[in-house]
Every structure is written in C-alpha cells, then in structure tokens.
Design a protein around this motif. Structure first.
Motif, mmCIF file in Angstrom:
data_model
loop_
_atom_site.group_PDB
_atom_site.id
_atom_site.type_symbol
_atom_site.label_atom_id
_atom_site.label_comp_id
_atom_site.label_asym_id
_atom_site.label_seq_id
_atom_site.Cartn_x
_atom_site.Cartn_y
_atom_site.Cartn_z
ATOM 1 N N PRO A 671 0.820 -1.224 0.000
ATOM 2 C CA PRO A 671 0.000 0.000 0.000
ATOM 3 C C PRO A 671 0.846 1.264 0.000
ATOM 4 N N ALA A 672 0.208 2.377 -0.272
ATOM 5 C CA ALA A 672 0.886 3.667 -0.155
ATOM 6 C C ALA A 672 1.181 3.979 1.304
ATOM 7 N N PHE A 673 0.204 3.702 2.188
ATOM 8 C CA PHE A 673 0.377 3.900 3.626
ATOM 9 C C PHE A 673 -0.375 2.791 4.356
ATOM 10 N N TRP A 674 0.271 2.199 5.362
ATOM 11 C CA TRP A 674 -0.332 1.119 6.138
ATOM 12 C C TRP A 674 -1.232 1.682 7.240
ATOM 13 N N LEU A 675 -2.189 0.868 7.661
ATOM 14 C CA LEU A 675 -2.918 1.161 8.885
ATOM 15 C C LEU A 675 -1.912 1.393 10.009
ATOM 16 N N GLY A 676 -2.160 2.391 10.826
ATOM 17 C CA GLY A 676 -1.261 2.696 11.939
ATOM 18 C C GLY A 676 -0.172 3.685 11.605
ATOM 19 N N HIS A 677 -0.005 4.048 10.311
ATOM 20 C CA HIS A 677 1.047 4.993 9.937
ATOM 21 C C HIS A 677 0.695 6.395 10.404
ATOM 22 N N GLY A 678 1.703 7.119 10.846
ATOM 23 C CA GLY A 678 1.553 8.509 11.249
ATOM 24 C C GLY A 678 2.842 8.981 11.882
ATOM 25 N N LEU A 679 3.362 10.110 11.439
ATOM 26 C CA LEU A 679 4.679 10.560 11.874
ATOM 27 C C LEU A 679 4.640 11.463 13.088
ATOM 28 N N GLY A 680 3.539 12.206 13.272
ATOM 29 C CA GLY A 680 3.521 13.193 14.328
ATOM 30 C C GLY A 680 4.666 14.184 14.161
ATOM 31 N N TYR A 681 5.068 14.835 15.256
ATOM 32 C CA TYR A 681 6.186 15.768 15.212
ATOM 33 C C TYR A 681 7.343 15.317 16.108
ATOM 34 N N GLY A 682 7.421 14.019 16.363
ATOM 35 C CA GLY A 682 8.537 13.474 17.124
ATOM 36 C C GLY A 682 9.309 12.462 16.296
ATOM 37 N N GLU A 683 10.450 12.013 16.810
ATOM 38 C CA GLU A 683 11.221 10.920 16.230
ATOM 39 C C GLU A 683 11.510 9.931 17.347
ATOM 40 N N TRP A 684 11.488 8.624 17.026
ATOM 41 C CA TRP A 684 11.436 7.634 18.088
ATOM 42 C C TRP A 684 12.455 6.517 17.905
ATOM 43 N N GLU A 685 13.001 6.085 19.038
ATOM 44 C CA GLU A 685 13.804 4.874 19.105
ATOM 45 C C GLU A 685 13.120 3.888 20.044
ATOM 46 N N TYR A 686 13.124 2.597 19.660
ATOM 47 C CA TYR A 686 12.547 1.524 20.470
ATOM 48 C C TYR A 686 13.683 0.638 20.985
ATOM 49 N N SER A 687 13.573 0.186 22.226
ATOM 50 C CA SER A 687 14.610 -0.701 22.774
ATOM 51 C C SER A 687 14.025 -1.573 23.880
ATOM 52 N N ASP A 688 14.792 -2.614 24.241
ATOM 53 C CA ASP A 688 14.465 -3.487 25.370
ATOM 54 C C ASP A 688 13.031 -4.012 25.275
ATOM 55 N N VAL A 689 12.719 -4.655 24.138
ATOM 56 C CA VAL A 689 11.383 -5.218 23.923
ATOM 57 C C VAL A 689 11.320 -6.585 24.587
ATOM 58 N N ARG A 690 10.309 -6.791 25.438
ATOM 59 C CA ARG A 690 10.186 -8.048 26.159
ATOM 60 C C ARG A 690 8.760 -8.569 26.106
ATOM 61 N N LEU A 691 8.658 -9.903 26.114
ATOM 62 C CA LEU A 691 7.374 -10.583 26.114
ATOM 63 C C LEU A 691 7.064 -11.058 27.525
ATOM 64 N N VAL A 692 5.862 -10.758 27.990
ATOM 65 C CA VAL A 692 5.373 -11.276 29.264
ATOM 66 C C VAL A 692 4.271 -12.259 28.937
ATOM 67 N N THR A 693 4.511 -13.542 29.198
ATOM 68 C CA THR A 693 3.576 -14.584 28.777
ATOM 69 C C THR A 693 2.378 -14.647 29.706
ATOM 70 N N GLY A 694 1.347 -15.329 29.223
ATOM 71 C CA GLY A 694 0.119 -15.492 29.982
ATOM 72 C C GLY A 694 -1.013 -15.836 29.042
ATOM 73 N N ASP A 695 -2.225 -15.892 29.600
ATOM 74 C CA ASP A 695 -3.378 -16.224 28.776
ATOM 75 C C ASP A 695 -3.535 -15.230 27.635
ATOM 76 N N ALA A 696 -3.276 -13.960 27.922
ATOM 77 C CA ALA A 696 -3.226 -12.914 26.904
ATOM 78 C C ALA A 696 -1.905 -12.185 27.102
ATOM 79 N N PRO A 697 -0.864 -12.556 26.369
ATOM 80 C CA PRO A 697 0.479 -12.018 26.615
ATOM 81 C C PRO A 697 0.542 -10.502 26.495
ATOM 82 N N SER A 698 1.580 -9.926 27.118
ATOM 83 C CA SER A 698 1.846 -8.495 27.038
ATOM 84 C C SER A 698 3.236 -8.274 26.462
ATOM 85 N N ILE A 699 3.423 -7.100 25.905
ATOM 86 C CA ILE A 699 4.733 -6.673 25.405
ATOM 87 C C ILE A 699 5.131 -5.414 26.150
ATOM 88 N N THR A 700 6.364 -5.390 26.667
ATOM 89 C CA THR A 700 6.890 -4.157 27.258
ATOM 90 C C THR A 700 8.009 -3.637 26.368
#
Length: 789
Positions: A671-700
């Motif tokens: 597609p030209a743009f995916w669902l969820g796309h949007g730049l806003g006026y910030g720039e971002w770095e992601y780090s230390d991604v972890r999975l917390v397991t369970g009946d409905a898992p979480s991501i930190t």
C-alpha cells in the motif's frame, strides 16, 4: 429499586403492546401513561446530535468525523466525544443517539466509511465501547449500527452480503460484541446470507441475545423492516419510523393466528421498557440540565479544535517542513481551502452555527499580509445548495433562503428561513395539512457570471418563467431525500432575486443552488502558479466532497475529483516547498506524493476545521494521528475492492484478509500507507522489547523521543500466527507522550479475543490459536521496530 417490567407488560392488552413497538413519528416513540411510559426521542448522531428534524432543525455542534476521531487511537478521546454528545443530546431532551457506526472499512470505495471507525475490528470495537460509556454514563443511550455486514451503499436496501461463518464472527460481529454494553443496536438494510438483517434468527437471537446475553433493544434502520411475523420472530424489537410500517394490525393478526407467540411480543416490550427505564422515560421523568455549553460557545470551540487537530495525521514530512515556520510567506491554494468540507452527506449531516474554512483559520493565525489565498479547480460534478452568503434570505438578510409552503387551495401553511439553502418537506413538518406547493426565494449576490439552480423532485417554475420537471433517477429508496435531482443554468445576468416554485408530492428535499460561474481549469492553475512565486511555502488543500463520502452512494475510484492532481503537480513544480492538506475522511490516491515535501491528512474536521488545520500546520497542537485505514497505491489494489452487487450479491471473498491483513499476506500490492502509519512531530527509538507470557500475553518496550518537540507515540502490537490461513492482526496498542530526549517504559496488553478462532465444524469459538508465530512491535506495519517470537 428495579421496576417489575414483566408486570407492566402483563397489564397491557395485545394491541397496546404492539402499538409501542413502532415509532410514533419519524424520531419519537409513543408514550403510555397507564404504565408510566413517557415519550422517547431519538436523533441521528455520528457527527453531532441533529435533533428531531432531518434538515433545518435547531443549530447544533458539528463534531469531527468518526475516522478523524478514531485516528487518535485513544479510548479517552472516544469517551470524551461520547460525553460531549450526551451534553448535546440532553440540551435537546434526546434519549437515544443513533451511533456509533461500527461497520468496517472493508473496501475503500464504501461511501459511508466516514461515519465508521476503521478497517480493524479490535480498534473499532474498543473505541466504540469507550464512546458508548461516555454517552451512557450521562443516561443517554447509544445505538450500535448497522448489524451486520453493511459495508457498502450500492443497492443497500436490496443487496445480500455473502460472508462465511468464520469471517462473520471474527471480523464483522466482533466490534458489536466488544461494544455490546450499548443499550440499543440498529439492524441494517441489507440481507446477510439470504436473510434480511431485520429477520436474522441466527444473528439477532442466537448470537446477540443468546450467546452474548444482550439485554438491550434491537431496532430497525429507518424503513428497513419488510415483514411482520418473520421480523418479530427474528429478534427485531422495534420498527422505525412511524406511525405506519409493517407491524401494527398485521403483527396483532400474526399473534392471533399463532405465527408469533405473544411471549415474543412481551420480550420485545420488556426490552423497550428497559431502554426507557435506563434513559429516564419510565416512571418519574428525568430532569434535564439547563446549563450546558452552546454550540458556538468558547468551550465548544476549544474542545472541537483540539479533538480535530489531535486526530490529523502527518503522512509525509521531508526535512521537517512541518510544523511551518510562523514567519513564512504562505500561498494557500485550493477550493477546499475556501470551502472546507467539514462533514459527510446523508443522515450524518447537522445544522452547525458556522464552519471555519482553512483560509479563515490560517489567515487568523498569520495575518492577511502573510497568506495569499487562491481558489482552486472545481471539485464537484453535482451542484449543491448555496453556501457562504452567495444567496441570502430576504426575510433576514442572512445566508440561506426563505421557503413558503402552500396547500392545494393556495393557503399558506408555514414560512421557513433555511440557513443551509435547503429544506425537508413531508418529514420535518410541524403543521397539520398537506403541502402542495413550495416557493423558494433568495437574494443573489454576484460580482460576475453566476450559476443558479434548484434541487428536488417535482415540476418547477423559476425566475424568468422557465418550467421543467425533475424526476427520480431510480437509484433506490431514499433518493428523494439523500440524492434528489438537480438542474442548473447560467443566466446572462444574475437576477437580484431568485424565486422558484415547485409542486410537491410526498416527502423530499428541496433547495436553491447559487455560486459563481466556473472558470476554466487552465486559468485557475495559472493563477496558482503565479501565487507561489513570491511565497516561502505553498499549502495546497485538496480532497473529496459529500458526492463521494455520503450515505446511499459508493465511490467508483480513489482519484481526487476534478483536476486537483494537476493543480498539485503544477504548484509543486513551481513552489520552493509544498505541503498538501487532504480534506477527506477516507483514502485517496496521491500520484504527486514524491514531488511534494509534506502531506497532512485532515479528515472532515467539523465546525472548527479551519482553526484545527492551522493549529496542526503551525504546531500549536500536534497532529499525532495514526491511520485507521490502509491507503492503497492504486485503484483496485486492495484485498477487497468492488462494492457493487452482482446478481444482487456482494461476496466477501477475501474472507478475514481485509485491509492491512490482506496486504501483509501479499493478497494485494504494497500500500501507499499502512494502517497505523503517522509521523507526528517526534522521532522515536525503540529498545528493550520483552514478552510477558500469559493467557493474553503483554509486550513491554522502552520508547525514546529523539526529536526536538514533545510528541505522542502510539505503540502498536500485531500478531503474525504460524498458521498460513490466519492473517496478521492488531492485538493491542497503547500511547504515551514524551518530552524530547526523554524515554518511557510502556506495556501493551494484547486482547484475548484476538487469540480465538471460530471453528466452523462446531459452530463455536475453539481453543486459542496454535502456539507459534511472532509479535510485531510497530509504528504501523510499514515501520516494524521489533519482532518477538
């Protein structure tokens, strides 16, 4: 103390019960003093609580449209909108607001997508649930619509949506399930797998009232009910509108013949009384507050500006052109800059106190000396009632027209001032009597050649004595109200006063058209190119109109109407820097995307639209929206495309691979743009991604704002199942606002409902998806930041 509803029902005879199950008028229900039941009042409500009149009612607040509000991806915003709409309803003593619309954006061609939230069922359902809470916490009922598989408008009253059982449950019913705390639900016009939505034993009775335990009321869409016995047995509780319709004596006869059990009628009435009790229309009547904000009050202006601007989405921003430098000389170009489209067409329309254009908003912020405003190319193929003072009513001198209604003997029934230059006849009338003729009158304010005209079914006589007849085009039920025929003409000299008389036969929408005569496209584009020569930046505002984004009509292309693409190309070739503002609620094609510096998607921003666009462009409010619909790269380049019935049927052949799900599975081009796309006026770095397991898992995950401005990030988590026949799906998201240079640790909880799969053999929810697959932590599927197995 809870009322014994069953006892109240038992006190009524059969005709009295049945009388309550059809509307008393177009938007009210009958009372019954014998059981303490008061009149209940309904109003359309996707973008404002219109009131009891379809056209020309009281002045009310015009909110940003649903896709723009949904683009915040924020439950708190949805709740706030519901709370504000409840205030609008209480100001008019409205008990039930007919919204939210929670059908999915199956195909980008759907004409009514602007009323609905998203192509994703989880996003749609969770936002709708918050909106419902906002309304109902104030004792005003919400109404989820339209149940179900009502994703196209073409032949909507007759078409059959053919959708397999798994897809029906996992996609199209899911938003209704999530938001099922709503006190009412509206059944759709269409058939579902060969059975009318108003007669759906499977959906209405077995699923909604059975499996979900829903104790609310299911009403019909207006004029949707076709039968007495089958609809009553099929789970429909209330027929709208009234006082006519297919129930009444026919339903009494169906009970007396044994076709319908009286206990079924009793259940319908209990549900209606439960709704009345919840909204304060049973027993002691509720008190209504008298100190609510007016539609044009300062508090409403601030609320609406912030709601609209926060949902706007930065699609492109090369070299951080946005936000604009406040000292820049701006060339503002485009018809949408001067006549900004703030709402879609059809039953979502309201009568706002004003509508601020982008030109007004930007000039107010920067000053007339800093902003050069240039009109753009024509954007419509169908003329619309006059807007902006071209026509004024002789009675008031205000923009609009006067309408005089006469009976067959020529006696005057009513005089109306119509600020929108149009009026409904035969539906909104307060007088007793039948309209035979209507006279529409306006003063014309034209500096040069003008185009005048009329709209509405009937025989017309206009200024100068010309006579002609306008007839229905045969596009379906509701044409006389939603898309009546028009006729225009360009007189040699515009008259000072324009009068038109029409014979009226039944219900219809009528109005006067008036605007400056259309200029040649080449001249308009030449003016735009000359205007950018002395500017630091060109801002071109393009978009759609209610011709494309409306109830009752679907689109045939995602191309911008008229010569807007040529206008952008010409300006981009001449300007130092170019920003494009897209004034549309749904995807459009952008063949000029590589040649402009920035693109801001502005939706249909409501009555404060121009102020909101200016605030977003200048950075006073961050446009932190994320797309709720995938933007295809070309016509036909989406997993589901055609919404035109073939042999009366629309086959949902893409199954669960709708929108981004199908693109991610290579069932449609990138597609030209995916669902969820949007730049806003910030720039971002992601780090230390972890999975917390369970009946409905979480991501930190830790997110760090490495930009120069305070910004809001929306952290999205998608599940890519190991099974090849299961699509990628959004399973959770959260948002956080972070100062520049700072970090935040966030947790995204996945929703357990997205771990289910519908088993077509047992016809029930089976065990969770097989173990395996991976989580995608993303800023939209076009910008995946981490993968967790």
């Amino acid at each position: 103390m809870t009322t014994d509803l069953a006892a109240l029902v038992k006190s009524l005879d059969l005709p009295a019960k049945v009388r309550l199950l059809t509307g008393a008028t177009a938007f009210t229900l009958a009372d019954d003093p014998s059981i303490g039941l008061h009149e209940m009042r309904f109003s359309d409500g996707p973008t404002g609580v219109r009131g009891l009149k379809f056209i020309g009612g009281r002045v009310v607040t015009l909110f940003p449209n649903a896709t723009l509000l949904a683009s915040t991806w924020d439950d708190a915003t949805a709740y706030e909108v519901g709370r504000l709409l409840a205030e609008e309803a209480m100001a008019q003593r409205i008990h039930v607001v007919l919204g939210p619309t929670i059908n999915l954006h199956r195909s980008p061609l759907g004409g009514r997508l602007f009323e609905a939230y998203s192509e994703d069922p989880l996003l749609t359902g969770k936002l709708a649930a918050a909106y419902v809470r906002g309304l109902q916490d104030s004792g005003v009922a919400a109404c989820l619509k339209h149940l179900v598989a009502n994703e196209s408008e073409t032949e909507r009253n007759f078409m059959n949506s053919v959708v397999d059982e798994k897809t029906l449950h996992e996609l199209y019913l899911l938003p209704f399930e999530i938001a099922a705390d709503a006190w009412s639900i509206m059944a759709a016009y269409n058939d579902v797998n060969g059975v009318a939505a108003t007669e759906q034993q499977y959906v209405n009775n077995e699923i909604v009232k059975g499996a979900w335990g829903y104790d609310g009321l299911i009403m019909s869409d207006w004029f949707a009910t076709k039968t007495a016995g089958p609809a009553a047995n099929g789970g429909l509780d209330l027929v709208m509108p009234g006082p006519g319709g297919p129930w009444g004596d026919a339903l009494v006869a169906a009970v007396e013949s044994g076709e319908v059990e009286e206990s079924t009628i009793d259940d319908h009435v209990i549900r209606l009384l439960r709704l009345a009790e919840r909204v304060g229309a049973l027993g002691e009547a509720r008190a209504w507050p008298s100190d609510l904000p007016k539609p044009d009050s300062p508090v409403r202006r601030q609320q609406l500006t912030e709601l609209a601007a926060r949902g706007m989405t930065v699609l492109k921003n090369d070299h951080d052109l946005l936000p604009l430098d406040r000292s820049a000389a701006v060339a503002l170009i485009g018809r949408h800059a001067l006549e900004t489209i703030d709402m879609g067409g059809g039953s979502a329309g309201v009568n706002p106190p004003y509508q601020v254009s982008v030109a007004e908003g930007l000039v107010e912020q920067l000053g007339a000396g800093q902003v050069t405003v240039v009109d753009g190319v024509s954007v419509r193929t169908r003329p619309v009632p006059a807007r902006g003072g071209f026509l004024t009513a002789p009675s008031t001198g205000a923009p609009g027209i006067d309408v005089i209604l006469l009976d067959a003997a020529g006696n005057e029934l009513e005089r109306r001032f119509c600020a929108q230059a149009k009026t409904m006849i035969g539906m909104d009338d307060d007088f007793t009597g039948t309209v035979a003729t209507a006279r529409l009158v306006a003063d014309v304010h034209a500096d040069g050649p003008a185009e005048l005209g009329v709209l509405g079914i009937g025989r017309w006589t206009v200024t100068g004595g010309e006579e002609f007849e306008l007839v229905a085009a045969g596009t379906g039920i509701g044409e006389e109200v939603l898309t009546p025929p028009v006729r225009t003409f360009t007189p040699d000299a515009a008259p000072g006063r324009f009068e038109a008389t029409v014979t009226v036969d039944g219900m219809g929408l009528y109005g006067l058209i008036g605007h400056a005569a259309t200029r040649e496209t080449v001249d308009v584009i030449d003016d735009a190119v000359r205007a950018v020569a002395g500017a630091d930046v060109a801002v071109v505002v393009v978009g759609l109109t209610e011709e494309q984004e409306t109830e009752s009509v679907d689109k045939s292309t995602l191309e911008l109407p008229g010569a807007q693409d040529q206008l952008v190309e010409a300006v981009a070739g001449a300007a130092r820097r170019t920003v494009v503002v897209v004034n549309a609620a749904t995807p459009v094609l952008m063949p000029w995307l590589d040649r402009v510096d920035a693109v801001l998607w502005a939706g249909l921003p409501g009555q404060e639209g121009g102020h909101a666009v200016a605030a977003a462009l200048l950075g006073d409010i961050e446009p932190a929206g994320r797309l709720v619909t995938t933007f295809p790269s070309a016509d036909g380049a989406s997993p589901a495309w055609s919404v035109t019935p073939v042999g009366g049927q629309v086959a949902y052949g893409e199954k669960t691979f709708v929108g981004y799900r199908g693109h991610a599975a290579a069932r449609a081009p990138e597609p030209a743009f995916w669902l969820g796309h949007g730049l806003g006026y910030g720039e971002w770095e992601y780090s230390d991604v972890r999975l917390v397991t369970g009946d409905a898992p979480s991501i930190t995950v830790t997110v760090r704002n490495v930009g120069r401005r305070v910004s809001r990030e929306v952290v999205q988590v998608y599940l890519r199942p190991v099974e090849r026949d299961e699509p990628v799906r959004l399973v959770g998201w959260t948002s956080v606002t972070v100062e520049p240079g700072k970090s935040a640790r966030v947790t995204v909880h996945t929703d357990r409902r997205l771990w289910r799969r519908w088993d077509v053999e047992s016809h029930s929810w089976a065990a969770r998806l097989a173990d395996g697959g991976e989580f995608l932590v993303a800023r939209g599927l076009g910008d995946i930041r981490a993968t967790v197995s």
